[in-house]
Design an enzyme around this catalytic site. Structure first.
Site, mmCIF file in Angstrom:
data_model
loop_
_atom_site.group_PDB
_atom_site.id
_atom_site.type_symbol
_atom_site.label_atom_id
_atom_site.label_comp_id
_atom_site.label_asym_id
_atom_site.label_seq_id
_atom_site.Cartn_x
_atom_site.Cartn_y
_atom_site.Cartn_z
ATOM 1 N N ASP A 47 0.830 -1.197 0.000
ATOM 2 C CA ASP A 47 0.000 0.000 0.000
ATOM 3 C C ASP A 47 0.869 1.254 0.000
ATOM 4 O O ASP A 47 0.617 2.210 -0.752
ATOM 5 C CB ASP A 47 -0.913 -0.024 1.222
ATOM 6 N N GLU A 119 -2.129 -5.281 -3.785
ATOM 7 C CA GLU A 119 -1.169 -4.492 -3.013
ATOM 8 C C GLU A 119 -0.097 -5.400 -2.416
ATOM 9 O O GLU A 119 1.088 -5.017 -2.354
ATOM 10 C CB GLU A 119 -1.885 -3.714 -1.912
#
Length: 226
Positions: A47, A119
């Site tokens: 992320d 992610e």
């Protein structure tokens, strides 16, 4: 099995275990005694890597864009919906290791689970090959979306940009109300008050309600960009 995914993201892992971990959901680890690692830590890392890579790409691609515009574009690119769409293009759902309970509940098709897995893949690339490798992978996957955003940006107004930025920062929209009007019927000036979700208020005027809303949104954008 993971060779095809590596081809699709244009990156070959030195240690494929990183990619395997990125595709392992915690539900699988909870149900399989022999499994030990799931993708939540890689998702956390991915992320952050994703946001930095996208920020750099946008900074270089749009030298004239304001901070608010860049933030709005980044918000589009890293949204759960956008990431899940990329994950589906890569068929990540077919590679996921899920527990039986999660599988039965349709987890393989959930946007949240797919975006988290993507992610985690970005995090795995970073761990395996460093920032430059992650930047190449991410840049390649969002190239088409960047082109589409360039076209959208040309037509977006201050009110639309503020709404996107407000959703990103506060998870809610600004509230506009007509505070009053002045002048004769043929030349009225409308006053609009806008309140951000954090309580900040702005006022602006214009020859129509729409123009006044655009003006007050521009005021808020200018302050948020600082």
């Amino acid at each position: 099995m993971l060779e095809n995914l590596q081809l699709d993201i244009h990156y070959t892992f030195k240690q494929v275990k990183h990619l395997s971990t990125a595709l392992t959901h915690s539900s699988y680890v909870n149900e399989e005694p022999g499994a030990s690692a799931h993708n939540e830590r890689l998702e956390f890392l991915g992320d952050a890597v994703l946001e930095l890579c996208i920020s750099k790409v946008l900074f270089n691609a749009y030298p004239e864009a304001r901070e608010g515009e860049l933030t709005a574009m980044r918000s589009n690119l890293v949204s759960q919906t956008a990431l899940a769409a990329v994950a589906r293009q890569l068929k990540i759902d077919s590679y996921l290791m899920l527990g039986r309970g999660e599988e039965a509940q349709g987890g393989r098709q959930r946007d949240a689970l797919l975006s988290d897995a993507l992610e985690a893949v970005f995090g795995a690339v970073f761990v395996d090959g460093g920032f430059e490798a992650a930047e190449r992978v991410i840049g390649g996957l969002v190239d088409k979306e960047l082109s589409q955003l360039r076209e959208k940006l040309k037509t977006k107004d201050s009110k639309s940009l503020l709404q996107e930025l407000s959703q990103k920062l506060f998870q809610d929209r600004p509230l506009y109300i007509l505070a009053g009007s002045d002048g004769p019927e043929h030349a009225k000036i409308f006053n609009v008050r806008m309140t951000l979700p954090d309580g900040r208020e702005y006022e602006a005027s214009g020859p129509s309600v729409k123009r006044a809303e655009q003006a007050v949104a521009a005021l808020a954008l200018a302050e948020l960009e600082k």
